[in-house]
Enzyme design. Structure first.
Site, PDB file in Angstrom:
ATOM      1  CE  LYS A 272      -1.913   3.023   1.791  1.00 47.40           C
ATOM      2  NZ  LYS A 272      -1.589   4.361   1.334  1.00 47.40           N
ATOM      3  N   PRO A 273       1.194   1.787  -1.198  1.00 43.25           N
ATOM      4  CG  PRO A 273       1.349   2.409  -3.456  1.00 43.25           C
ATOM      5  CD  PRO A 273       0.663   1.433  -2.525  1.00 43.25           C
TER       6      PRO A 273
ATOM      7  CD  GLU B 199      12.912   1.010  10.363  1.00 45.14           C
ATOM      8  OE1 GLU B 199      13.212   1.981  11.089  1.00 45.14           O
ATOM      9  OE2 GLU B 199      13.560  -0.044  10.357  1.00 45.14           O
TER      10      GLU B 199
ATOM     11  CB  SER C 201       3.676   9.820  10.770  1.00 44.92           C
ATOM     12  OG  SER C 201       2.432   9.145  10.755  1.00 44.92           O
TER      13      SER C 201
ATOM     14  NE  ARG D  54      19.270   3.701   4.884  1.00 39.92           N
ATOM     15  CZ  ARG D  54      18.175   2.961   4.698  1.00 39.92           C
ATOM     16  NH1 ARG D  54      18.199   1.681   4.951  1.00 39.92           N
ATOM     17  NH2 ARG D  54      17.057   3.509   4.298  1.00 39.92           N
TER      18      ARG D  54
ATOM     19  CB  CYS E  90      13.120   9.026   8.480  1.00 39.98           C
ATOM     20  SG  CYS E  90      14.218   7.858   7.672  1.00 39.98           S
TER      21      CYS E  90
HETATM   22  P1  NAP Z   1       2.130   8.735   7.172  1.00 38.46           P
HETATM   23  O1  NAP Z   1       1.164   9.824   7.085  1.00 38.46           O
HETATM   24  O2  NAP Z   1       2.277   7.985   8.447  1.00 38.46           O
HETATM   25  O3  NAP Z   1       1.751   7.717   5.981  1.00 38.46           O
HETATM   26  C1  NAP Z   1       2.527   6.574   5.728  1.00 38.46           C
HETATM   27  C2  NAP Z   1       1.658   5.511   5.071  1.00 38.46           C
HETATM   28  O4  NAP Z   1       0.671   5.066   6.012  1.00 38.46           O
HETATM   29  C3  NAP Z   1       0.901   6.013   3.850  1.00 38.46           C
HETATM   30  O5  NAP Z   1       0.908   4.984   2.876  1.00 38.46           O
HETATM   31  C4  NAP Z   1      -0.485   6.237   4.407  1.00 38.46           C
HETATM   32  O6  NAP Z   1      -1.500   6.130   3.447  1.00 38.46           O
HETATM   33  C5  NAP Z   1      -0.608   5.090   5.397  1.00 38.46           C
HETATM   34  N1  NAP Z   1      -1.650   5.239   6.419  1.00 38.46           N
HETATM   35  C6  NAP Z   1      -2.294   6.365   6.810  1.00 38.46           C
HETATM   36  N2  NAP Z   1      -3.190   6.071   7.793  1.00 38.46           N
HETATM   37  C7  NAP Z   1      -3.093   4.742   8.019  1.00 38.46           C
HETATM   38  C8  NAP Z   1      -3.738   3.843   8.914  1.00 38.46           C
HETATM   39  N3  NAP Z   1      -4.675   4.257   9.777  1.00 38.46           N
HETATM   40  N4  NAP Z   1      -3.392   2.545   8.895  1.00 38.46           N
HETATM   41  C9  NAP Z   1      -2.452   2.102   8.031  1.00 38.46           C
HETATM   42  N5  NAP Z   1      -1.797   2.909   7.160  1.00 38.46           N
HETATM   43  C10 NAP Z   1      -2.112   4.205   7.145  1.00 38.46           C
HETATM   44  O7  NAP Z   1       3.615   9.204   6.796  1.00 38.46           O
HETATM   45  P2  NAP Z   1       4.055  10.159   5.604  1.00 38.46           P
HETATM   46  O8  NAP Z   1       3.620  11.524   5.956  1.00 38.46           O
HETATM   47  O9  NAP Z   1       3.686   9.551   4.299  1.00 38.46           O
HETATM   48  O10 NAP Z   1       5.655  10.028   5.702  1.00 38.46           O
HETATM   49  C11 NAP Z   1       6.480  10.874   6.445  1.00 38.46           C
HETATM   50  C12 NAP Z   1       6.870  10.223   7.747  1.00 38.46           C
HETATM   51  O11 NAP Z   1       7.543   8.990   7.504  1.00 38.46           O
HETATM   52  C13 NAP Z   1       7.843  11.071   8.552  1.00 38.46           C
HETATM   53  O12 NAP Z   1       7.462  11.063   9.904  1.00 38.46           O
HETATM   54  C14 NAP Z   1       9.174  10.334   8.367  1.00 38.46           C
HETATM   55  O13 NAP Z   1      10.101  10.562   9.400  1.00 38.46           O
HETATM   56  C15 NAP Z   1       8.713   8.925   8.322  1.00 38.46           C
HETATM   57  N6  NAP Z   1       9.743   8.062   7.709  1.00 38.46           N
HETATM   58  C16 NAP Z   1      10.461   7.187   8.504  1.00 38.46           C
HETATM   59  C17 NAP Z   1      11.475   6.416   7.952  1.00 38.46           C
HETATM   60  C18 NAP Z   1      12.286   5.468   8.791  1.00 38.46           C
HETATM   61  O14 NAP Z   1      12.924   4.601   8.213  1.00 38.46           O
HETATM   62  N7  NAP Z   1      12.300   5.586  10.107  1.00 38.46           N
HETATM   63  C19 NAP Z   1      11.763   6.531   6.593  1.00 38.46           C
HETATM   64  C20 NAP Z   1      11.011   7.428   5.813  1.00 38.46           C
HETATM   65  C21 NAP Z   1      10.000   8.180   6.387  1.00 38.46           C
HETATM   66  P3  NAP Z   1      -2.096   7.428   2.691  1.00 38.46           P
HETATM   67  O15 NAP Z   1      -1.017   7.931   1.835  1.00 38.46           O
HETATM   68  O16 NAP Z   1      -3.234   6.831   1.924  1.00 38.46           O
HETATM   69  O17 NAP Z   1      -2.519   8.381   3.774  1.00 38.46           O
END
Ligand code: NAP
Length: 473
Positions: free
Chosen positions: A173-174, A246, A227, A435, A280
């Protein structure tokens, strides 16, 4: 005119009247529509994956991954342009991202060829017997991957490559903001021999796709990157299954007074502004030893001014947009709030739509939102620290624990940082994000459960270990 793309159910393009619209964050152009799935498609994708017949041999898995890597390399420029159009990241960054995704496929292909078993002789103690115990790794029945927008291709490659190397069927699910490069990668995998049942790519409303996948008891692993809020929600609801989470970060770059100034300035710029600050592991706080703060700040502002922002599709642009206007607006508000608390903007700060100038902010109070929580954009807040102990205390004071960078030539201080920083990675004289794609990667505290990704570790998560023993007389 907007192009049409499809979600994929076990290798078959899904036809539907419902669409997800994708916009270019730089100019708001409607660039694509992607067919959207329903709850019925989600159930069908699970059943198809569980019905996978003959498993691929190691050589077949290697070949699919290696051929896909070569195909991706051949399409490097068009992939980079696709990511630029859906994410607003500048072309320099997206070309780099495609190269990283090629590495992920290469390391995954190499791992597919390696036997991962261990052997334990049992006659090693007075309690022993004349036997040997062997281990082998078996693929899971089904994994689910949920990915964020910020590295729309590479994050996806980091889930699909290891799953295919392990022989584990996966449903992806992207992010709905950036689905195009993920879908094109899936198409390349199918074109290069991946059986449809091994991979579905589903895009649709959270309650019809992501949530049912997370809740389903037949799914054995949810590998989520995104997130903290969504990650913790998944942790609460997923039930009895493996979880790889992550999540967000708030990484520091700590610069001590003995540091090589040129290196410190370079790493601070690269860490804070690359990928529009949307990594991130981007540098989200620059902690500079007080004795060199003025000298560092002058040199940093000068260098930061060379990170020009603008049209992401131009090779001259070093910083593209953030993901959308709302995010850029939130970042501007975080800057305004810090200024109201006494901080000073030394460079940048301007915003046009989703394009936010690389922004250097000095005298940021330690309790400003900008530095206590994650600011996902090209902001570079400067904070003074007394010494390494102070920097470690400040670093460890937030809920995050993803990565860190330390710039110093003092080995004792470097080792102190390695021992005392509470996070998943400490890079000495490098940015926190450094990395290679096969080394272990991942955070602790709110940044993750400490279960690592990176190709080799991710393959471990995508499999279970079986032991068997034989008489060995
Ligand atoms: P996000 O809002 O958490 O969304 C990530 C994914 O989760 C999306 O595909 C989103 O779908 C989906 N999603 C949303 N609500 C959900 C639910 N209730 N259940 C299951 N999946 C759900 O994150 P983002 O804003 O795309 O990405 C930015 C964040 O990712 C930042 O906080 C960043 O630090 C973090 N990140 C962490 C790493 C790491 O390796 N630690 C790497 C990269 C990014 P939709 O698009 O349809 O809303």
């Amino acid at each position: 005119m907007a192009s049409t793309h499809h979600s994929y159910l076990a290798g078959q393009a899904i036809q539907s009247d419902r669409h997800v619209d994708v916009y270019n964050p730089y100019n708001n152009e409607h660039i694509a529509q992607v067919t959207e799935c329903s709850a019925v498609h989600t159930q069908q994708a699970i059943e198809k994956a569980l019905g996978l017949g003959t498993r691929l041999t190691r050589y077949e898995r290697f070949e699919i991954l290696d051929k896909t890597r070569r195909a991706l390399l051949a399409e490097k420029e068009s992939f980079a342009k696709l990511i630029t159009s859906e994410a607003g990241l500048c072309l320099r960054e997206t070309l780099y991202e495609v190269g990283r995704a090629c590495d992920v496929l290469q390391f995954s292909a190499m791992e597919a060829l390696k036997d991962d078993g261990q052997v334990f002789s049992c006659d090693v103690s007075p309690q022993g017997k004349a036997r040997k115990i062997f281990t082998l790794r078996e693929p899971l029945n089904l994994a689910v991957a949920i990915t964020p927008f910020n590295h729309p291709l590479n994050q996806v490659a980091h889930k699909l490559g290891p799953a295919i190397a392990a022989g584990t069927p996966i449903i992806l699910k992207p992010s709905e903001k950036t689905p195009l490069s993920a879908i094109r990668l899936a198409e390349l995998l199918y074109e290069n021999g991946l059986p449809g049942e091994m991979l579905s790519v589903l895009l649709g409303p959270t309650q019809e796709v992501a949530e049912p996948l997370v809740l389903d008891e037949r799914v054995e692993l949810v590998s989520f990157t995104g997130s903290v809020a969504v990650g913790k929600h998944i942790a609460k609801t997923a039930g009895y299954k493996k979880l790889v989470l992550e999540l967000g970060g708030n990484d520091p770059l700590i610069i001590l007074e003995d540091a090589d100034l040129e290196m410190a300035v370079h790493l601070a710029c690269e860490g804070a502004f690359r990928n529009s600050g949307q990594r991130c592991t981007a540098v989200k706080r620059i902690l500079v030893q007080r004795s060199i703060l003025d000298t560092f700040t002058k040199a940093f502002v000068k260098q930061a001014a060379t990170y020009t922002s603008g049209d992401p599709s131009s090779m001259d642009t070093r910083v593209g947009t953030v993901i959308d206007e709302a995010s850029a607006e939130r970042l501007s508000q975080a800057v305004d709030k810090a200024v109201a608390q006494g901080a000073k903007v030394l460079l940048g700060g301007g915003r046009k739509g989703a394009l936010l100038e690389p922004t250097v902010i000095a005298d940021v109070p330690r309790d400003a939102d900008m530095v206590t929580s994650e600011s996902f954009g090209p902001l570079a807040p400067l904070l003074a620290v007394d010494d390494m102990d102070d920097a470690i205390r400040l670093t460890n004071s937030t809920p995050y624990g993803l990565s860190s960078g330390v710039v110093t030539n003092n080995m004792e201080q470097a080792l102190k940082a390695v021992r005392e920083l509470k996070c998943g990675t400490v890079n000495i004289n490098e940015v926190p994000g450094y990395r290679i794609e096969c080394s272990p990667f991942g955070g602790i505290k709110d940044s993750g459960l400490g279960i690592k990704e990176g190709v080799i570790e991710a393959i471990k998560c995508m499999t279970t270990v079986k032991t068997f023993s034989l008489p060995w007389g």
